[in-house]
Design an enzyme around this catalytic site. Sequence first.
Site, mmCIF file in Angstrom:
data_model
loop_
_atom_site.group_PDB
_atom_site.id
_atom_site.type_symbol
_atom_site.label_atom_id
_atom_site.label_comp_id
_atom_site.label_asym_id
_atom_site.label_seq_id
_atom_site.Cartn_x
_atom_site.Cartn_y
_atom_site.Cartn_z
ATOM 1 N N GLU A 185 -0.998 -8.833 4.650
ATOM 2 C CA GLU A 185 -0.884 -9.098 6.087
ATOM 3 C C GLU A 185 -2.228 -9.098 6.797
ATOM 4 O O GLU A 185 -2.334 -9.574 7.935
ATOM 5 C CB GLU A 185 0.072 -8.078 6.737
ATOM 6 C CG GLU A 185 -0.492 -6.693 6.988
ATOM 7 C CD GLU A 185 -0.610 -5.791 5.754
ATOM 8 O OE1 GLU A 185 -1.045 -4.634 5.921
ATOM 9 O OE2 GLU A 185 -0.287 -6.237 4.637
ATOM 10 N N CYS A 241 0.832 -1.209 0.000
ATOM 11 C CA CYS A 241 0.000 0.000 0.000
ATOM 12 C C CYS A 241 0.871 1.266 0.000
ATOM 13 O O CYS A 241 1.465 1.594 -1.012
ATOM 14 C CB CYS A 241 -0.999 -0.036 1.156
ATOM 15 S SG CYS A 241 -2.377 1.105 0.932
ATOM 16 N N HIS A 276 -3.130 -5.342 0.915
ATOM 17 C CA HIS A 276 -2.600 -5.694 2.235
ATOM 18 C C HIS A 276 -2.621 -7.204 2.471
ATOM 19 O O HIS A 276 -3.571 -7.726 3.033
ATOM 20 C CB HIS A 276 -3.439 -5.017 3.321
ATOM 21 C CG HIS A 276 -3.279 -3.541 3.388
ATOM 22 N ND1 HIS A 276 -2.337 -2.926 4.186
ATOM 23 C CD2 HIS A 276 -3.945 -2.545 2.758
ATOM 24 C CE1 HIS A 276 -2.424 -1.618 4.044
ATOM 25 N NE2 HIS A 276 -3.383 -1.357 3.180
#
Length: 196
Positions: A181, A84, A179
């Site tokens: 994660e 990002c 993202h």
Amino acid sequence: MKIGIIALQGAVPEHVSMTLQALNNLGLKGEAVTVRQPAELAAASALILPGGESTTISKLLKRFELYEPLIKAAENGVPIMGTCAGCILMAKEGDGEVEKTKTELLKIMDMKVNRNAFGRQRESFETPLTIKGLVEPFPGIFIRGPLIEEVYGRCAALAYYQEKIVMARQDNLIALSFHPELSADTRIHEMFLQMI
């Protein structure tokens, strides 16, 4: 091996957790450490530059004296993944918003980014992405994500959303608009660790 997560802003604990899971899945010995000082950055085998607000992270990289060491690490072949805002900062070129906010890019990847291409926070979404090198689709989570408008030189697209580039790789560098994660899927972190 030490995987350093630049801990100035963003989903740092999530990257630490996902990196530890990926190391375990691959049967690799290593640790995920937070990085706030040049010495910590220098000790890392690979680095993750998380999301957050790109202008703020750019200023914090300068304040914590991590800006130049990050560029040198990229030049020296250290694997770096930017997600990002991290993706925005790795680009050589930005859009009008990057210029207007005077965001200082690291300029380490041959690509141009559009900072807020996917709109505001309330327009966040999740979509399955086909990623080069992965067999099954990956859950792409977009939160005010940038768009990689163009890749050139040694930079190549790895994933698209509606025919627009959302993931790219250049040698030891990998940039994502989304993202990984925040998903429960460790495959992108595993792909990254295999670059070490």
